[in-house]
Design an enzyme around this catalytic site. Structure first.
Site, PDB file in Angstrom:
ATOM      1  N   GLU A 124      40.360  40.967  34.145  1.00 58.33           N
ATOM      2  CA  GLU A 124      41.473  41.020  33.191  1.00 58.33           C
ATOM      3  C   GLU A 124      42.702  41.690  33.808  1.00 58.33           C
ATOM      4  O   GLU A 124      43.831  41.275  33.572  1.00 58.33           O
ATOM      5  CB  GLU A 124      41.034  41.760  31.926  1.00 58.33           C
ATOM      6  CG  GLU A 124      39.995  40.971  31.151  1.00 58.33           C
ATOM      7  CD  GLU A 124      39.417  41.758  30.007  1.00 58.33           C
ATOM      8  OE1 GLU A 124      38.753  42.789  30.264  1.00 58.33           O
ATOM      9  OE2 GLU A 124      39.618  41.371  28.853  1.00 58.33           O
ATOM     10  N   GLU A 142      31.028  40.292  29.981  1.00 52.57           N
ATOM     11  CA  GLU A 142      30.881  41.140  28.789  1.00 52.57           C
ATOM     12  C   GLU A 142      29.792  40.648  27.844  1.00 52.57           C
ATOM     13  O   GLU A 142      29.121  41.443  27.181  1.00 52.57           O
ATOM     14  CB  GLU A 142      32.209  41.221  28.018  1.00 52.57           C
ATOM     15  CG  GLU A 142      33.284  42.045  28.687  1.00 52.57           C
ATOM     16  CD  GLU A 142      34.123  41.275  29.689  1.00 52.57           C
ATOM     17  OE1 GLU A 142      33.745  40.144  30.064  1.00 52.57           O
ATOM     18  OE2 GLU A 142      35.165  41.817  30.099  1.00 52.57           O
ATOM     19  N   GLY A 163      36.898  43.917  32.964  1.00 52.45           N
ATOM     20  CA  GLY A 163      38.239  44.514  32.966  1.00 52.45           C
ATOM     21  C   GLY A 163      38.948  44.344  34.303  1.00 52.45           C
ATOM     22  O   GLY A 163      40.178  44.352  34.355  1.00 52.45           O
ATOM     23  N   ALA A 187      35.121  47.514  33.215  1.00 54.55           N
ATOM     24  CA  ALA A 187      35.249  48.807  32.544  1.00 54.55           C
ATOM     25  C   ALA A 187      34.060  49.661  32.956  1.00 54.55           C
ATOM     26  O   ALA A 187      33.015  49.134  33.359  1.00 54.55           O
ATOM     27  CB  ALA A 187      35.238  48.599  31.035  1.00 54.55           C
TER      28      ALA A 187
END
Ligand code: COA
Length: 259
Positions: free
Chosen positions: A113, A133, A110, A66
């Site tokens: 993911e 994270e 992300g 992200a």
């Protein structure tokens, strides 16, 4: 404007989406997520396209996570809205056609993911993967705590999630996080070859296979087997089934129309 962060290319039956923020290691900002979701929605409706490849621009990254710059100063309500609106991970999960992540470099947070929300992951031997994270005082929010253990098992997932450690492609292959590792210069050729093979199959069968396999991680074995049998019956109503069986019996290549 609309395609600034995600390049779209369609070649024959295969679409390639390239995250195009190489100077930020293709970090997923809000705009990029929105463009990705929009692109998927369009590709869902495009019957010419049978397989979708996702990759990152540049030599260095698939997606480095992200966009951390957007985290600073964001309130819980802001974050809740961001994650609910056009959730790109859900969009990949629900997309009915086969998807392949071509992991050409850093595949973090992300990015990992998103790769896990794709059906197949092919990594360059230079790729590095992880869920870092924990180093930011947060946890994965794009399915990492759910899809990672399903792919690699609880202990290995928790080790990666607790430590935030980055692993190399060969280790990712060993634990089952990626499905194939290829030398970096060959990555896109190999991914396109695989996409081409899949795109030559019956779109009806591909769709039903994906539906059945997605159900396998959500249901009991009994329910999944019942679902599979129902889909098997449904396949018998398709022109593709007639074409596939006719072609086999006539010793010719099938020409599937996806009907
Ligand atoms: N969000 C926003 N920007 C990011 C980013 C991210 N997730 N990852 C990298 N970038 C930016 C860097 O800030 C830098 O921008 P700048 O040139 O304007 O300063 C640029 O991309 C290049 O990254 P840099 O850190 O200089 O490259 P590196 O080779 O030294 O390190 C990484 C590469 C991937 C190890 C490092 O960038 C990193 O740790 N990124 C964050 C990964 C992460 O925690 N992801 C999960 C987020 S939830």
């Amino acid at each position: 404007m609309a395609e600034e962060n995600v390049l779209r290319e369609i070649e024959g039956r295969v679409a390639t989406l390239t995250i195009n923020r190489p100077d930020k290691l293709n970090a997923l900002n809000i705009a990029t997520r929105g463009e990705l979701s929009d692109a998927l929605a369009e590709l869902e409706e495009n019957d010419e396209v049978r397989v979708v490849i996702v990759t990152g621009a540049g030599e260095k990254a698939f997606i480095a996570g992200a966009d951390i710059g957007e985290f600073a100063g964001r309130t819980p309500i802001d974050q809740f809205k961001v994650m609910g609106a056009s959730n790109v991970f859900d969009a990949f999960d629900a997309f009915s056609k086969p998807t392949i992540a071509a992991i050409n470099g850093f595949c973090l947070g992300g990015g990992c993911e998103l790769a896990m929300a794709c059906d197949i992951r092919i990594a360059s031997d230079r790729a590095k993967l992880g869920q870092p994270e924990v180093n930011l005082g947060i946890l994965p929010g794009g399915g990492g705590t759910q899809r990672l253990p399903r792919l690699v098992g609880l202990g290995t997932a928790l080790k990666l999630l607790y430590t935030g450690e980055l692993i190399r492609a060969d280790e990712a292959f060993r634990i089952g996080l990626v499905d194939e590792v290829v030398p970096a210069p060959d990555l896109m050729n190999r991914v396109r070859e695989l996409a081409g093979t899949i795109a030559s199959k019956s779109p009806v069968a591909l769709r039903l296979i994906k539906e059945a396999v997605r159900a396998s991680v959500r249901t009991s074995l009994d329910e999944g087997l019942r679902h599979e049998r129902a889909l098997f019956g449904l396949a018998f109503s398709s022109e593709d089934k007639v074409e596939g069986v006719d072609a086999f019996l006539a010793k010719r290549q099938p020409d599937f129309k996806g009907r």
